[in-house]
Scaffold this active site. Structure first.
Site, PDB file in Angstrom:
ATOM      1  N   ASP A  41       0.849  -1.187   0.000  1.00  0.00           N
ATOM      2  CA  ASP A  41       0.000   0.000   0.000  1.00  0.00           C
ATOM      3  C   ASP A  41       0.890   1.243   0.000  1.00  0.00           C
ATOM      4  OD1 ASP A  41      -3.217   0.521   0.987  1.00  0.00           O
ATOM      5  OD2 ASP A  41      -1.803   2.205   1.076  1.00  0.00           O
ATOM      6  N   ASN A  98     -12.933  -3.150   2.409  1.00  0.00           N
ATOM      7  CA  ASN A  98     -13.860  -2.034   2.519  1.00  0.00           C
ATOM      8  C   ASN A  98     -14.806  -2.064   1.328  1.00  0.00           C
ATOM      9  OD1 ASN A  98     -12.776  -0.904   4.910  1.00  0.00           O
ATOM     10  ND2 ASN A  98     -11.092  -0.008   3.734  1.00  0.00           N
ATOM     11  N   GLY A 104     -15.672   3.423   3.584  1.00  0.00           N
ATOM     12  CA  GLY A 104     -14.597   4.293   3.107  1.00  0.00           C
ATOM     13  C   GLY A 104     -13.847   3.750   1.910  1.00  0.00           C
ATOM     14  N   GLN A 105     -14.502   2.884   1.141  1.00  0.00           N
ATOM     15  CA  GLN A 105     -13.818   2.378  -0.066  1.00  0.00           C
ATOM     16  C   GLN A 105     -13.471   3.551  -0.976  1.00  0.00           C
ATOM     17  OE1 GLN A 105     -16.063  -0.455  -2.408  1.00  0.00           O
ATOM     18  NE2 GLN A 105     -14.327  -0.886  -3.786  1.00  0.00           N
ATOM     19  N   SER A 106     -12.205   3.629  -1.365  1.00  0.00           N
ATOM     20  CA  SER A 106     -11.767   4.758  -2.199  1.00  0.00           C
ATOM     21  C   SER A 106     -11.251   4.321  -3.554  1.00  0.00           C
ATOM     22  CB  SER A 106     -10.691   5.571  -1.462  1.00  0.00           C
ATOM     23  OG  SER A 106      -9.544   4.775  -1.229  1.00  0.00           O
ATOM     24  N   HIS A 111     -10.184  -5.039  -3.401  1.00  0.00           N
ATOM     25  CA  HIS A 111      -8.874  -5.257  -2.796  1.00  0.00           C
ATOM     26  C   HIS A 111      -9.047  -5.657  -1.342  1.00  0.00           C
ATOM     27  CE1 HIS A 111      -9.949  -1.007  -2.546  1.00  0.00           C
ATOM     28  NE2 HIS A 111      -9.367  -0.985  -1.362  1.00  0.00           N
ATOM     29  N   HIS A 113      -7.076  -5.606   2.211  1.00  0.00           N
ATOM     30  CA  HIS A 113      -5.933  -5.055   2.940  1.00  0.00           C
ATOM     31  C   HIS A 113      -5.342  -6.160   3.817  1.00  0.00           C
ATOM     32  CE1 HIS A 113      -6.858  -0.647   2.370  1.00  0.00           C
ATOM     33  NE2 HIS A 113      -8.060  -1.149   2.121  1.00  0.00           N
TER      34      HIS A 113
HETATM   35  P1  AMP Z   1      -9.765   1.575   0.319  1.00  0.00           P
HETATM   36  O1  AMP Z   1      -9.895   2.866   1.070  1.00  0.00           O
HETATM   37  O2  AMP Z   1     -10.160   0.367   1.086  1.00  0.00           O
HETATM   38  O3  AMP Z   1     -10.446   1.663  -1.043  1.00  0.00           O
HETATM   39  O4  AMP Z   1      -8.215   1.381   0.073  1.00  0.00           O
HETATM   40  C1  AMP Z   1      -7.517   1.911  -1.005  1.00  0.00           C
HETATM   41  C2  AMP Z   1      -6.057   1.799  -0.678  1.00  0.00           C
HETATM   42  O5  AMP Z   1      -5.317   1.945  -1.859  1.00  0.00           O
HETATM   43  C3  AMP Z   1      -5.551   2.878   0.293  1.00  0.00           C
HETATM   44  O6  AMP Z   1      -5.017   2.251   1.452  1.00  0.00           O
HETATM   45  C4  AMP Z   1      -4.479   3.597  -0.515  1.00  0.00           C
HETATM   46  O7  AMP Z   1      -3.386   3.987   0.269  1.00  0.00           O
HETATM   47  C5  AMP Z   1      -4.109   2.555  -1.548  1.00  0.00           C
HETATM   48  N1  AMP Z   1      -3.554   3.060  -2.794  1.00  0.00           N
HETATM   49  C6  AMP Z   1      -4.070   4.047  -3.570  1.00  0.00           C
HETATM   50  N2  AMP Z   1      -3.321   4.203  -4.663  1.00  0.00           N
HETATM   51  C7  AMP Z   1      -2.315   3.287  -4.579  1.00  0.00           C
HETATM   52  C8  AMP Z   1      -1.211   2.948  -5.416  1.00  0.00           C
HETATM   53  N3  AMP Z   1      -0.982   3.576  -6.579  1.00  0.00           N
HETATM   54  N4  AMP Z   1      -0.387   1.959  -4.998  1.00  0.00           N
HETATM   55  C9  AMP Z   1      -0.598   1.326  -3.822  1.00  0.00           C
HETATM   56  N5  AMP Z   1      -1.633   1.585  -3.014  1.00  0.00           N
HETATM   57  C10 AMP Z   1      -2.467   2.567  -3.381  1.00  0.00           C
END
Ligand code: AMP
Ligand code: ZN
Length: 125
Positions: A41, A98, A104-106, A111, A113
């Site tokens: 991450d 998430n 808080g899925q972004s 994926h 974690h």
């Molecule tokens: P979520 O909030 O569960 O959707 O997690 C998304 C995760 O992706 C976050 O922990 C970010 O730090 C991670 N992330 C976003 N862009 C990248 C990237 N280019 N390489 C690695 N991790 C990333």
């Protein structure tokens, strides 16, 4: 939005994690097989924090259908392999997915974690 039962494209070109799968964006890859990929991450929340993804694009766990159960198993397997490689199999680790707004899925490519390397509080926030 795609319904769980409908077929997904193998990758979605503009999706960030599909671009990591395609090696268009750099990532520190920890483990991979034909169907899944684990990489560190970018913004780690623990000494060990990596993400395990299916190589095929799925928006999130709620978008996975019955046909995807094998793929989901492979993601879990990738997480245990990555945990072994990252040295946290003995001390333990947490796997988190998430899904959607309240979680808080972004990034909208499924994926998992993998967090470890320190004691993790429970319940999570
Ligand atoms: P979520 O909030 O569960 O959707 O997690 C998304 C995760 O992706 C976050 O922990 C970010 O730090 C991670 N992330 C976003 N862009 C990248 C990237 N280019 N390489 C690695 N991790 C990333
Ligand atoms: Zn994707």
């Amino acid at each position: 939005m795609t319904s769980p039962a409908s077929p997904e494209a193998p990758t979605t070109p503009k999706c960030l994690f599909c671009r990591i799968v395609a090696r268009e964006i750099p990532a520190t890859i920890v483990w991979e097989d034909e169907h899944a990929l684990a990489f560190k991450d970018l913004n780690p929340q623990a000494p060990v924090h990596c993400l395990v993804i299916p190589k095929r694009h799925l928006v999130g766990i709620h978008h996975a259908g019955k046909d995807d159960v094998d793929l989901l198993g492979r993601v879990f397997h990738g997480a245990r392999e990555a945990a072994e490689l990252l040295g946290v199999s003995g001390t333990g680790y947490r796997l988190v997915v998430n899904q959607g707004e309240h979680a808080g899925q972004s990034v909208f490519h499924l994926h998992m974690h993998l967090l470890g390397g320190r004691p993790l509080a429970w319940p999570p926030g």
